[in-house]
Design a protein around this motif. Sequence first.
Motif, PDB file in Angstrom:
ATOM      1  N   ALA A  69       7.265  -2.161 -11.277  1.00 27.28           N
ATOM      2  CA  ALA A  69       5.867  -2.326 -11.144  1.00 27.28           C
ATOM      3  C   ALA A  69       5.167  -1.381 -10.289  1.00 27.28           C
ATOM      4  CB  ALA A  69       5.236  -3.665 -11.010  1.00 27.28           C
ATOM      5  N   GLY A  70       5.861  -1.088  -9.483  1.00 31.37           N
ATOM      6  CA  GLY A  70       5.522   0.004  -8.296  1.00 31.37           C
ATOM      7  C   GLY A  70       4.987  -0.936  -6.851  1.00 31.37           C
ATOM      8  N   TRP A  71       5.344  -2.106  -7.002  1.00 29.92           N
ATOM      9  CA  TRP A  71       4.939  -3.081  -5.901  1.00 29.92           C
ATOM     10  C   TRP A  71       6.001  -2.893  -4.718  1.00 29.92           C
ATOM     11  CZ3 TRP A  71       4.369  -7.068 -10.119  1.00 29.92           C
ATOM     12  CH2 TRP A  71       2.909  -6.715 -10.813  1.00 29.92           C
ATOM     13  N   PHE A  72       5.741  -3.832  -3.570  1.00 29.20           N
ATOM     14  CA  PHE A  72       6.385  -3.773  -2.577  1.00 29.20           C
ATOM     15  C   PHE A  72       7.154  -5.339  -2.493  1.00 29.20           C
ATOM     16  CE2 PHE A  72       3.615  -0.414  -1.304  1.00 29.20           C
ATOM     17  CZ  PHE A  72       3.980   0.468  -0.794  1.00 29.20           C
ATOM     18  N   VAL A  73       8.510  -5.182  -1.877  1.00 35.83           N
ATOM     19  CA  VAL A  73       9.378  -6.310  -1.753  1.00 35.83           C
ATOM     20  C   VAL A  73       9.388  -6.641  -0.238  1.00 35.83           C
ATOM     21  CG1 VAL A  73      11.400  -7.655  -2.174  1.00 35.83           C
ATOM     22  CG2 VAL A  73      10.438  -5.679  -3.777  1.00 35.83           C
ATOM     23  N   SER A  74       8.736  -7.769   0.323  1.00 34.87           N
ATOM     24  CA  SER A  74       9.153  -8.018   1.779  1.00 34.87           C
ATOM     25  C   SER A  74      10.166  -9.048   1.885  1.00 34.87           C
ATOM     26  CB  SER A  74       7.574  -8.411   2.226  1.00 34.87           C
ATOM     27  OG  SER A  74       7.729  -8.504   3.575  1.00 34.87           O
TER      28      SER A  74
ATOM     29  N   GLY B 169       6.241   4.495   6.565  1.00 31.69           N
ATOM     30  CA  GLY B 169       5.155   4.794   5.965  1.00 31.69           C
ATOM     31  C   GLY B 169       4.786   3.527   4.785  1.00 31.69           C
ATOM     32  N   ASN B 170       5.480   2.564   4.629  1.00 34.24           N
ATOM     33  CA  ASN B 170       5.316   1.566   3.919  1.00 34.24           C
ATOM     34  C   ASN B 170       4.103   0.796   3.989  1.00 34.24           C
ATOM     35  OD1 ASN B 170       7.486   2.397   2.468  1.00 34.24           O
ATOM     36  ND2 ASN B 170       8.726   0.658   2.877  1.00 34.24           N
ATOM     37  N   ILE B 171       4.025   0.347   5.126  1.00 38.20           N
ATOM     38  CA  ILE B 171       2.749  -0.542   5.890  1.00 38.20           C
ATOM     39  C   ILE B 171       1.725   0.177   5.589  1.00 38.20           C
ATOM     40  CG2 ILE B 171       1.686  -1.373   7.675  1.00 38.20           C
ATOM     41  CD1 ILE B 171       4.100  -3.128   6.652  1.00 38.20           C
TER      42      ILE B 171
ATOM     43  N   ASP C 221      11.748   2.674   0.267  1.00 42.20           N
ATOM     44  CA  ASP C 221      10.344   2.963   0.036  1.00 42.20           C
ATOM     45  C   ASP C 221       9.317   1.981  -0.490  1.00 42.20           C
ATOM     46  OD1 ASP C 221      10.978   3.621  -2.391  1.00 42.20           O
ATOM     47  OD2 ASP C 221       9.965   5.512  -2.707  1.00 42.20           O
ATOM     48  N   ARG C 222      10.014   0.980  -1.104  1.00 47.84           N
ATOM     49  CA  ARG C 222       9.714  -0.142  -1.442  1.00 47.84           C
ATOM     50  C   ARG C 222       9.855  -1.562  -0.928  1.00 47.84           C
ATOM     51  NH1 ARG C 222       5.294   0.709  -4.393  1.00 47.84           N
ATOM     52  NH2 ARG C 222       5.220   2.723  -3.397  1.00 47.84           N
TER      53      ARG C 222
ATOM     54  N   VAL D 174       0.468  -4.019  -4.022  1.00 47.89           N
ATOM     55  CA  VAL D 174       0.789  -5.308  -4.110  1.00 47.89           C
ATOM     56  C   VAL D 174       2.230  -5.561  -3.364  1.00 47.89           C
ATOM     57  CG1 VAL D 174       1.869  -7.334  -5.633  1.00 47.89           C
ATOM     58  CG2 VAL D 174      -0.193  -5.719  -6.362  1.00 47.89           C
ATOM     59  N   VAL D 175       2.316  -6.668  -2.515  1.00 48.66           N
ATOM     60  CA  VAL D 175       3.460  -6.901  -1.746  1.00 48.66           C
ATOM     61  C   VAL D 175       3.994  -8.418  -1.913  1.00 48.66           C
ATOM     62  CG1 VAL D 175       2.181  -7.563   0.285  1.00 48.66           C
ATOM     63  CG2 VAL D 175       4.704  -6.694   0.400  1.00 48.66           C
ATOM     64  N   PHE D 176       5.187  -8.514  -2.409  1.00 52.18           N
ATOM     65  CA  PHE D 176       5.734  -9.867  -2.541  1.00 52.18           C
ATOM     66  C   PHE D 176       6.259 -10.466  -1.430  1.00 52.18           C
ATOM     67  CE2 PHE D 176       5.014  -9.105  -6.973  1.00 52.18           C
ATOM     68  CZ  PHE D 176       5.457 -10.315  -7.572  1.00 52.18           C
TER      69      PHE D 176
END
Length: 194
Positions: free
Chosen positions: A101-106, A181-183, A129-130, A83-85
């Motif tokens: 939650a282990g998600w990504f923040v953009s 590596g995030n993408i 890394d997030r 999941v990415v916000f």
Amino acid sequence: AVALDDRTLGELRALLADPRVVAVGETGLDYYRDHSPREVQRAAFAAHVRLARELDKALVVHNREAFADVLAILDGEGAPERVVFHCFTGDERAAARVVEAGWFVSFAGTVTFRNAPEQRAACAAVPLDRMVLETDSPFLSPHPYRGRPNRPGRVAVTAATVAAVTSRATGGRKAPGNDHGNIGAMFLSFHCPS
């Protein structure tokens, strides 16, 4: 959201089943614009979350003034693994909840705005890394281009602000864990058909 009926959902499912499709979204809740009734937005978002989870796709989340409801749906439906916000505009506490939650923040150009110190505080709290950077082109041009159409090259301006913020947050040390590596972690956990 109003047009999401069973037939449309079936068509969407068929499109998402293609292995070249890596994500569902941008989807979510927008309580600022309210183009659709909120209960309709929530139902459509929940359906998209289920599809992303069932089809093992990343979920790109749009959230505008609806963070509590977005979380309730993600938690209630069972968020997909990735999941990415998108265009995150929350505060430090919201960013911490997303990361927890282990998600990504953009982050987009808004993190550079002079009137956005809460966003920079949120940015400082997100491990690299997030984190993802984006343009949201043609919208959300970074300062000093605010108000003009955005373009991909301006992500470097956003990156400079993020680098300054994260450098201060890490005491000038390189933050561990991010070598582009995030993408890949978000979107490329699929196999390319030959």
